[in-house]
Design a protein around this motif. Structure first.
Motif, mmCIF file in Angstrom:
data_model
loop_
_atom_site.group_PDB
_atom_site.id
_atom_site.type_symbol
_atom_site.label_atom_id
_atom_site.label_comp_id
_atom_site.label_asym_id
_atom_site.label_seq_id
_atom_site.Cartn_x
_atom_site.Cartn_y
_atom_site.Cartn_z
ATOM 1 N N SER A 76 0.857 -1.185 0.000
ATOM 2 C CA SER A 76 0.000 0.000 0.000
ATOM 3 C C SER A 76 0.892 1.233 0.000
ATOM 4 C CB SER A 76 -0.941 0.005 1.202
ATOM 5 O OG SER A 76 -0.216 0.139 2.419
ATOM 6 N N HIS A 89 -3.446 3.387 0.747
ATOM 7 C CA HIS A 89 -4.318 2.645 -0.169
ATOM 8 C C HIS A 89 -3.495 1.593 -0.905
ATOM 9 C CE1 HIS A 89 -7.601 5.993 -0.510
ATOM 10 N NE2 HIS A 89 -7.277 5.718 0.745
ATOM 11 N N CYS A 90 -4.137 0.452 -1.222
ATOM 12 C CA CYS A 90 -3.447 -0.624 -1.938
ATOM 13 C C CYS A 90 -2.932 -0.120 -3.281
ATOM 14 C CB CYS A 90 -4.395 -1.805 -2.169
ATOM 15 S SG CYS A 90 -4.938 -2.616 -0.646
ATOM 16 N N CYS A 102 -3.363 -5.720 2.123
ATOM 17 C CA CYS A 102 -3.578 -5.749 0.686
ATOM 18 C C CYS A 102 -3.143 -7.098 0.126
ATOM 19 C CB CYS A 102 -2.789 -4.634 0.010
ATOM 20 S SG CYS A 102 -3.289 -2.976 0.545
#
Length: 340
Positions: A76, A89-90, A102
């Motif tokens: 991420s 965020h991935c 992830c």
């Protein structure tokens, strides 16, 4: 009167004077008395009262003060200055909730951005696949048994009688000698001899050879051809038992195969149809012997069929006691023996 320094400012001495602002990206509580009370904001790090630097890419910090930034979970990322784990965020090719964990996109899928920074996994085009964690559509390549001109595009299954034993772009290869495959074959092992053909070796290479007349084969593969039942025959490369047709002089009987025509009937063509009684026609032969079922006599203008086989018997010029034409003994009709 004297007013308290507002938040984000400080005054380190007594007496008249104004409050000083904290260094950029730091803050202090109201009434702060020294620069040391200025602490780096969330998303920034540095000594209290000193210069505060933004957390680097893929790191975050959700508290004020001099603590260091924390790394985002594996696979991420976050922008510089991230102030919360949820900013991680991935990355493309991986999926999971904000803040992780992830997981890589599954085999046969590829990653792409969705709704800003969120990633999602998309199915590869038909006939293609990808390794786990693929990050773009061109990571999807033709599977074995499928052919195409470019990565990331639809690949079509190899047609019958061909195969492809590698991944990626490229053409299908034809099977050897009369062998066939189902669409999408992946190796030469998928090339099978079709019905009506058996496996053999010619010049060191496997080949498929048509079944010889009188034999048949119903299945795919290299197994031997089966022999037609007794009193029947087939053409070369026959693919089923129904292709074995009863010989001339034999008819098909359910449960019994091909049996001889009964007395008084004949069949002069091969096939699984029934024998039949002969149809007579007059032929000018003179006083010769001819046969009809169960009767023989001197007759004018006659000829006969031989019912035991399937051939036409021409008018018989030899006739008398002890001689035969067709099924019946010839006689001149009188009661004397031995007079011909």
């Amino acid at each position: 009167g004297c007013d308290a320094c507002e938040a984000g400012k400080f005054k380190a001495h007594t007496g008249p004077g104004t409050c000083a602002a904290c260094p950029p990206n730091s803050d202090a509580l109201p009434s702060s008395e020294s620069q040391g009370h200025c602490k780096c904001n969330a998303g920034y790090t540095g000594p209290n009262g000193g210069q505060c630097s933004a957390c680097g890419l893929s790191t975050w910090k959700n508290s004020t003060g001099s603590a260091g930034c924390s790394a985002c979970p594996m696979f991420s990322a976050s922008p510089a200055g991230s102030a919360a784990l949820e900013d991680c965020h991935c990355i493309v090719g991986y999926v999971g909730p904000v803040g992780g964990p992830c997981q890589p996109c599954a085999v046969g899928k590829f990653g792409q951005k969705h709704s800003g920074r969120l990633a999602e996994c998309i199915d590869c085009p038909a006939g293609t696949s990808s390794a786990s964690g693929a990050v773009q559509i061109t990571d999807c390549t033709c599977m074995r048994g499928y052919a195409g001109e470019s990565d990331g595009a639809i690949c079509n299954p190899c047609p019958a009688r061909s195969f492809k034993n590698f991944t990626g772009t490229g053409e299908c290869s034809r099977c050897l000698s009369n062998s066939v495959t189902l669409p999408g074959a992946q190796s030469t092992d998928d090339c099978k001899c079709p019905p009506g053909y058996f496996g053999d070796v010619y010049g060191g290479d496997p080949v498929c050879v048509e079944c010889k007349p009188g034999k048949y084969k119903t299945s795919l593969g290299s197994s031997a051809c089966a022999t037609c039942p007794a009193n029947s025959f087939s053409r070369a490369a026959t693919t089923n038992l129904a292709g074995c047709q009863c010989n001339r002089g034999y008819q098909h009987s359910p449960g019994s195969g091909c049996t001889a025509c009964p007395p008084g009937q004949y069949k002069n063509e091969s096939g699984n149809f029934a024998c039949s009684a002969p149809q007579f026609e007059n032929v000018s032969c003179g006083l010769y012997c001819r046969t009809t079922p169960y009767e023989a006599a001197w007759q004018d203008a006659t000829y006969a069929l031989d019912f035991t086989v399937d051939a036409v018997i021409e008018c018989n010029s030899t006739c008398g006691d002890g001689s035969r034409a067709g099924l019946e003994e010839c006689d001149d009709g009188n009661t004397a023996s031995g007079d011909g």
